[in-house]
Motif scaffolding. Sequence first.
Motif, PDB file in Angstrom:
ATOM      1  N   LYS A 199      32.781  53.404  55.891  1.00 32.11           N
ATOM      2  CA  LYS A 199      33.982  53.012  56.614  1.00 32.11           C
ATOM      3  C   LYS A 199      35.000  52.084  56.004  1.00 32.11           C
ATOM      4  CE  LYS A 199      30.659  52.953  60.449  1.00 32.11           C
ATOM      5  NZ  LYS A 199      30.117  51.863  61.394  1.00 32.11           N
ATOM      6  N   GLY A 200      34.879  51.990  54.598  1.00 28.60           N
ATOM      7  CA  GLY A 200      35.730  51.238  53.915  1.00 28.60           C
ATOM      8  C   GLY A 200      35.391  49.717  53.635  1.00 28.60           C
ATOM      9  N   GLN A 201      34.328  49.530  54.390  1.00 30.70           N
ATOM     10  CA  GLN A 201      33.801  48.189  54.383  1.00 30.70           C
ATOM     11  C   GLN A 201      33.347  47.591  53.055  1.00 30.70           C
ATOM     12  OE1 GLN A 201      34.447  45.897  57.093  1.00 30.70           O
ATOM     13  NE2 GLN A 201      35.566  47.665  57.852  1.00 30.70           N
ATOM     14  N   LYS A 202      33.583  46.319  52.346  1.00 33.96           N
ATOM     15  CA  LYS A 202      33.028  45.872  51.372  1.00 33.96           C
ATOM     16  C   LYS A 202      31.471  45.511  51.561  1.00 33.96           C
ATOM     17  CE  LYS A 202      37.220  44.061  49.431  1.00 33.96           C
ATOM     18  NZ  LYS A 202      37.975  42.643  49.309  1.00 33.96           N
ATOM     19  N   THR A 203      30.685  46.207  50.673  1.00 33.93           N
ATOM     20  CA  THR A 203      29.173  45.944  50.815  1.00 33.93           C
ATOM     21  C   THR A 203      28.713  45.182  49.388  1.00 33.93           C
ATOM     22  OG1 THR A 203      28.770  48.317  49.988  1.00 33.93           O
ATOM     23  CG2 THR A 203      28.957  47.991  52.418  1.00 33.93           C
ATOM     24  N   ALA A 204      29.339  45.330  48.546  1.00 35.60           N
ATOM     25  CA  ALA A 204      28.675  44.603  47.411  1.00 35.60           C
ATOM     26  C   ALA A 204      29.764  44.441  46.425  1.00 35.60           C
ATOM     27  CB  ALA A 204      27.698  45.384  46.606  1.00 35.60           C
ATOM     28  N   VAL A 205      29.560  43.618  45.293  1.00 35.04           N
ATOM     29  CA  VAL A 205      30.661  43.406  44.273  1.00 35.04           C
ATOM     30  C   VAL A 205      30.013  43.388  42.927  1.00 35.04           C
ATOM     31  CG1 VAL A 205      29.973  40.917  44.122  1.00 35.04           C
ATOM     32  CG2 VAL A 205      32.329  41.471  43.791  1.00 35.04           C
ATOM     33  N   ILE A 206      30.783  43.798  42.091  1.00 32.57           N
ATOM     34  CA  ILE A 206      30.508  44.138  40.802  1.00 32.57           C
ATOM     35  C   ILE A 206      31.214  43.010  39.837  1.00 32.57           C
ATOM     36  CG2 ILE A 206      30.285  45.412  38.574  1.00 32.57           C
ATOM     37  CD1 ILE A 206      30.255  48.169  40.658  1.00 32.57           C
ATOM     38  N   LEU A 207      30.616  42.103  38.973  1.00 30.80           N
ATOM     39  CA  LEU A 207      31.308  41.297  38.181  1.00 30.80           C
ATOM     40  C   LEU A 207      30.780  41.450  36.982  1.00 30.80           C
ATOM     41  CD1 LEU A 207      30.578  37.893  40.180  1.00 30.80           C
ATOM     42  CD2 LEU A 207      32.855  39.054  39.888  1.00 30.80           C
ATOM     43  N   PRO A 208      31.917  41.343  35.750  1.00 30.43           N
ATOM     44  CA  PRO A 208      31.445  41.187  34.429  1.00 30.43           C
ATOM     45  C   PRO A 208      30.096  40.219  34.182  1.00 30.43           C
ATOM     46  CG  PRO A 208      33.880  40.982  34.453  1.00 30.43           C
ATOM     47  CD  PRO A 208      33.334  40.751  35.728  1.00 30.43           C
ATOM     48  N   ILE A 209      29.349  40.570  33.269  1.00 32.82           N
ATOM     49  CA  ILE A 209      28.147  39.829  33.055  1.00 32.82           C
ATOM     50  C   ILE A 209      28.373  38.295  32.766  1.00 32.82           C
ATOM     51  CG2 ILE A 209      27.710  40.263  30.903  1.00 32.82           C
ATOM     52  CD1 ILE A 209      25.000  39.893  33.483  1.00 32.82           C
ATOM     53  N   GLU A 210      29.430  38.110  32.115  1.00 31.00           N
ATOM     54  CA  GLU A 210      30.027  36.643  31.726  1.00 31.00           C
ATOM     55  C   GLU A 210      30.400  35.908  32.810  1.00 31.00           C
ATOM     56  OE1 GLU A 210      31.538  39.633  30.218  1.00 31.00           O
ATOM     57  OE2 GLU A 210      30.303  39.680  28.299  1.00 31.00           O
ATOM     58  N   GLU A 211      31.145  36.526  33.670  1.00 30.97           N
ATOM     59  CA  GLU A 211      31.515  35.758  34.951  1.00 30.97           C
ATOM     60  C   GLU A 211      30.077  35.601  35.757  1.00 30.97           C
ATOM     61  OE1 GLU A 211      35.052  37.652  36.809  1.00 30.97           O
ATOM     62  OE2 GLU A 211      35.955  37.892  34.627  1.00 30.97           O
ATOM     63  N   TYR A 212      29.448  36.346  35.905  1.00 29.39           N
ATOM     64  CA  TYR A 212      28.244  36.474  36.746  1.00 29.39           C
ATOM     65  C   TYR A 212      27.527  35.159  36.149  1.00 29.39           C
ATOM     66  CZ  TYR A 212      23.545  37.075  38.507  1.00 29.39           C
ATOM     67  OH  TYR A 212      22.305  36.919  39.098  1.00 29.39           O
ATOM     68  N   GLU A 213      27.271  35.070  35.032  1.00 29.34           N
ATOM     69  CA  GLU A 213      26.427  34.031  34.300  1.00 29.34           C
ATOM     70  C   GLU A 213      27.081  32.631  34.437  1.00 29.34           C
ATOM     71  OE1 GLU A 213      25.931  35.501  30.268  1.00 29.34           O
ATOM     72  OE2 GLU A 213      24.413  36.691  30.788  1.00 29.34           O
ATOM     73  N   GLU A 214      28.712  32.555  34.379  1.00 31.67           N
ATOM     74  CA  GLU A 214      29.265  31.253  34.623  1.00 31.67           C
ATOM     75  C   GLU A 214      29.327  30.929  36.023  1.00 31.67           C
ATOM     76  OE1 GLU A 214      33.272  31.391  33.453  1.00 31.67           O
ATOM     77  OE2 GLU A 214      32.949  32.309  31.660  1.00 31.67           O
ATOM     78  N   LEU A 215      28.951  31.820  37.217  1.00 27.02           N
ATOM     79  CA  LEU A 215      28.660  31.319  38.337  1.00 27.02           C
ATOM     80  C   LEU A 215      27.442  30.905  38.682  1.00 27.02           C
ATOM     81  CD1 LEU A 215      30.440  34.363  40.480  1.00 27.02           C
ATOM     82  CD2 LEU A 215      30.997  32.104  40.364  1.00 27.02           C
ATOM     83  N   LEU A 216      26.482  31.296  37.836  1.00 27.31           N
ATOM     84  CA  LEU A 216      25.048  30.899  37.792  1.00 27.31           C
ATOM     85  C   LEU A 216      25.006  29.585  37.399  1.00 27.31           C
ATOM     86  CD1 LEU A 216      22.740  34.090  36.985  1.00 27.31           C
ATOM     87  CD2 LEU A 216      23.331  32.984  39.311  1.00 27.31           C
ATOM     88  N   GLU A 217      25.614  29.380  36.105  1.00 25.80           N
ATOM     89  CA  GLU A 217      25.649  27.887  35.487  1.00 25.80           C
ATOM     90  C   GLU A 217      26.268  26.999  36.593  1.00 25.80           C
ATOM     91  OE1 GLU A 217      27.572  25.939  31.757  1.00 25.80           O
ATOM     92  OE2 GLU A 217      26.674  28.088  31.468  1.00 25.80           O
ATOM     93  N   ASP A 218      27.471  27.401  37.028  1.00 29.02           N
ATOM     94  CA  ASP A 218      28.003  26.225  38.151  1.00 29.02           C
ATOM     95  C   ASP A 218      27.243  26.052  39.290  1.00 29.02           C
ATOM     96  OD1 ASP A 218      30.233  26.499  36.469  1.00 29.02           O
ATOM     97  OD2 ASP A 218      31.446  27.942  37.691  1.00 29.02           O
ATOM     98  N   LEU A 219      26.439  27.071  39.684  1.00 29.43           N
ATOM     99  CA  LEU A 219      25.609  26.888  40.814  1.00 29.43           C
ATOM    100  C   LEU A 219      24.339  25.991  40.514  1.00 29.43           C
ATOM    101  CD1 LEU A 219      24.823  27.937  43.826  1.00 29.43           C
ATOM    102  CD2 LEU A 219      23.647  29.554  43.075  1.00 29.43           C
ATOM    103  N   HIS A 220      23.915  26.089  39.279  1.00 30.45           N
ATOM    104  CA  HIS A 220      22.857  25.146  38.687  1.00 30.45           C
ATOM    105  C   HIS A 220      23.583  23.902  38.841  1.00 30.45           C
ATOM    106  CE1 HIS A 220      20.568  23.125  35.637  1.00 30.45           C
ATOM    107  NE2 HIS A 220      19.341  23.901  36.397  1.00 30.45           N
ATOM    108  N   ASP A 221      24.387  23.670  38.388  1.00 32.18           N
ATOM    109  CA  ASP A 221      25.257  22.567  38.137  1.00 32.18           C
ATOM    110  C   ASP A 221      25.346  21.781  39.463  1.00 32.18           C
ATOM    111  OD1 ASP A 221      25.214  22.653  35.378  1.00 32.18           O
ATOM    112  OD2 ASP A 221      27.586  23.030  35.321  1.00 32.18           O
ATOM    113  N   LEU A 222      25.958  22.381  40.410  1.00 28.96           N
ATOM    114  CA  LEU A 222      26.022  21.915  41.788  1.00 28.96           C
ATOM    115  C   LEU A 222      24.547  21.354  42.444  1.00 28.96           C
ATOM    116  CD1 LEU A 222      28.667  24.336  43.112  1.00 28.96           C
ATOM    117  CD2 LEU A 222      29.066  21.772  42.638  1.00 28.96           C
ATOM    118  N   ALA A 223      23.512  22.180  42.117  1.00 26.14           N
ATOM    119  CA  ALA A 223      22.112  22.072  42.628  1.00 26.14           C
ATOM    120  C   ALA A 223      21.847  20.581  42.105  1.00 26.14           C
ATOM    121  CB  ALA A 223      21.234  23.092  42.300  1.00 26.14           C
ATOM    122  N   ILE A 224      22.158  20.583  40.695  1.00 24.05           N
ATOM    123  CA  ILE A 224      21.615  19.147  39.989  1.00 24.05           C
ATOM    124  C   ILE A 224      22.588  18.073  40.625  1.00 24.05           C
ATOM    125  CG2 ILE A 224      21.602  17.709  38.083  1.00 24.05           C
ATOM    126  CD1 ILE A 224      19.631  19.974  37.673  1.00 24.05           C
TER     127      ILE A 224
END
Length: 65
Positions: free
Chosen positions: A13-38
């Motif tokens: 139907k043309g609805q976005k169901t998932a996203v693909i990111l370069p691994i470096e950007e994904y890892e940066e997001l995980l690191e940011d999420l970890h920092d926010l959790a701390i």
Amino acid sequence: MKRFHEQYIIDEKGQKTAVILPIEEYEELLEDLHDLAIIAERRDEPVIDFDELKKRLKENGIIQD
């Protein structure tokens, strides 16, 4: 703010169901999420001013005058 280089997977139907990111950007997001959790975990800890911090670091030999 950083610009991501994402790609989307869409359904029939043309609805976005998932996203693909370069691994470096994904890892940066995980690191940011970890920092926010701390930060959230430490929100209620007592605070000390900068001069007290310097004093403690000097007493413990971590920094010098």
